[in-house]
Design a protein around this motif. Structure first.
Motif, PDB file in Angstrom:
ATOM      1  N   UNK A 107       0.848  -1.200   0.000  1.00  0.00           N
ATOM      2  CA  UNK A 107       0.000   0.000   0.000  1.00  0.00           C
ATOM      3  C   UNK A 107       0.883   1.250   0.000  1.00  0.00           C
ATOM      4  N   UNK A 108       0.802   2.036  -1.060  1.00  0.00           N
ATOM      5  CA  UNK A 108       1.546   3.301  -1.082  1.00  0.00           C
ATOM      6  C   UNK A 108       0.744   4.355  -0.344  1.00  0.00           C
ATOM      7  N   UNK A 109       1.420   5.093   0.540  1.00  0.00           N
ATOM      8  CA  UNK A 109       0.717   5.996   1.449  1.00  0.00           C
ATOM      9  C   UNK A 109       1.418   7.337   1.584  1.00  0.00           C
ATOM     10  N   UNK A 110       0.671   8.335   2.003  1.00  0.00           N
ATOM     11  CA  UNK A 110       1.192   9.676   2.301  1.00  0.00           C
ATOM     12  C   UNK A 110       0.127  10.400   3.129  1.00  0.00           C
ATOM     13  N   UNK A 111       0.340  10.562   4.442  1.00  0.00           N
ATOM     14  CA  UNK A 111      -0.663  11.183   5.299  1.00  0.00           C
ATOM     15  C   UNK A 111      -1.059  12.600   4.898  1.00  0.00           C
ATOM     16  N   UNK A 112      -0.233  13.277   4.082  1.00  0.00           N
ATOM     17  CA  UNK A 112      -0.575  14.632   3.653  1.00  0.00           C
ATOM     18  C   UNK A 112      -1.610  14.667   2.542  1.00  0.00           C
ATOM     19  N   UNK A 113      -1.952  13.520   2.001  1.00  0.00           N
ATOM     20  CA  UNK A 113      -2.896  13.441   0.877  1.00  0.00           C
ATOM     21  C   UNK A 113      -4.332  13.303   1.368  1.00  0.00           C
ATOM     22  N   UNK A 114      -5.262  14.145   0.864  1.00  0.00           N
ATOM     23  CA  UNK A 114      -6.656  14.048   1.311  1.00  0.00           C
ATOM     24  C   UNK A 114      -7.315  12.706   1.000  1.00  0.00           C
ATOM     25  N   UNK A 115      -6.865  12.038  -0.057  1.00  0.00           N
ATOM     26  CA  UNK A 115      -7.440  10.739  -0.392  1.00  0.00           C
ATOM     27  C   UNK A 115      -6.987   9.673   0.613  1.00  0.00           C
ATOM     28  N   UNK A 116      -5.745   9.787   1.069  1.00  0.00           N
ATOM     29  CA  UNK A 116      -5.251   8.887   2.113  1.00  0.00           C
ATOM     30  C   UNK A 116      -5.987   9.173   3.420  1.00  0.00           C
ATOM     31  N   UNK A 117      -6.136  10.459   3.738  1.00  0.00           N
ATOM     32  CA  UNK A 117      -6.859  10.831   4.962  1.00  0.00           C
ATOM     33  C   UNK A 117      -8.282  10.288   4.949  1.00  0.00           C
ATOM     34  N   UNK A 118      -8.930  10.346   3.788  1.00  0.00           N
ATOM     35  CA  UNK A 118     -10.297   9.813   3.654  1.00  0.00           C
ATOM     36  C   UNK A 118     -10.362   8.373   4.147  1.00  0.00           C
ATOM     37  N   UNK A 119      -9.427   7.557   3.674  1.00  0.00           N
ATOM     38  CA  UNK A 119      -9.498   6.130   3.987  1.00  0.00           C
ATOM     39  C   UNK A 119      -8.975   5.795   5.374  1.00  0.00           C
ATOM     40  N   UNK A 120      -8.120   6.663   5.946  1.00  0.00           N
ATOM     41  CA  UNK A 120      -7.635   6.432   7.302  1.00  0.00           C
ATOM     42  C   UNK A 120      -8.550   7.047   8.359  1.00  0.00           C
ATOM     43  N   UNK A 121      -8.942   8.308   8.158  1.00  0.00           N
ATOM     44  CA  UNK A 121      -9.770   8.975   9.167  1.00  0.00           C
ATOM     45  C   UNK A 121     -11.137   8.315   9.302  1.00  0.00           C
TER      46      UNK A 121
END
Length: 204
Positions: free
Chosen positions: A55-69
């Motif tokens: 899984x490629x990730x970057x907490x600064x990305x809103x799309x990543x935040x969507x799936x984590x938050x």
């Protein structure tokens, strides 16, 4: 221009640039060695004999935040790991990027969101990301026990940054793993990834 449209345009450009170098579904997954957030070296080949999700990730990305938050990514990770699957979360963000998080901070960010992948790996040089043709965060891959790449694409079927879309979307990773673990071919082995373009280190 909306964030999603800008992202999709950037993704299309990266697809054009990286198409030739990308790892291909149906072929051996490129092996690699990366350090995790504690400094321990982790190799893909360490997990031969198991299904592995990358899984490629970057907490600064809103799309990543969507799936984590929302809890979607941590739940997908847990579901996979409970079935004996290895989950490697990889950050290919270069150190000069505003989105870069030092290993301890990155791990803390994930832990706060109850994320528990098998390992969180640092790829600041971008070598591994480029070898897979990883273009967005998130971008997901599944490797089978024989070391063959059997899935590459998005986490799900609705390319938006809205958490409300998660329950309406097909989770390609969950479906793909269920099929693979049952010994079936994947009904969707390649899908369109969506998200923020990976902040790769520029060539010297």
């Amino acid at each position: 221009m909306t964030l999603l449209r800008r992202t999709l345009i950037a993704t299309a450009a990266l697809i054009a640039l990286g198409a030739q170098a990308a790892a291909t579904v149906g072929q051996p997954a490129p092996d690699f060695a990366l350090k995790d957030t504690s400094g321990k070296t982790v190799r893909l080949s360490d997990f031969k004999g198991k299904h592995v999700v990358l899984e490629w990730t970057n907490p600064g990305c809103p799309f990543v935040k969507k799936h984590y938050d929302s809890g979607n990514m941590p739940a997908t990770q847990k579901d996979a790991i409970d079935k004996g699957v290895v989950w490697l979360s990889i950050n290919s963000t270069e150190k000069a990027s505003n989105d870069y998080m030092e290993p301890a901070r990155l791990l803390a960010w994930k832990t706060e969101r109850k994320s528990a992948p098998t390992a969180v790996l640092m790829d600041e040089e971008g070598t591994v990301g480029k070898s897979y043709g990883a273009r967005t965060t998130p971008h997901l891959y599944i490797v089978n026990p024989q070391g063959q790449l059997i899935y590459a694409g998005g986490i799900d079927s609705i390319p938006s940054a809205r958490a409300s879309d998660i329950e309406k979307a097909i989770n390609y990773v969950k479906v793909g793993l269920a099929e693979a673990l049952a010994g079936k071919p994947l009904s969707a082995a390649t899908t369109q990834p969506y998200g923020c373009s990976i902040k790769y280190k520029s060539p010297a």
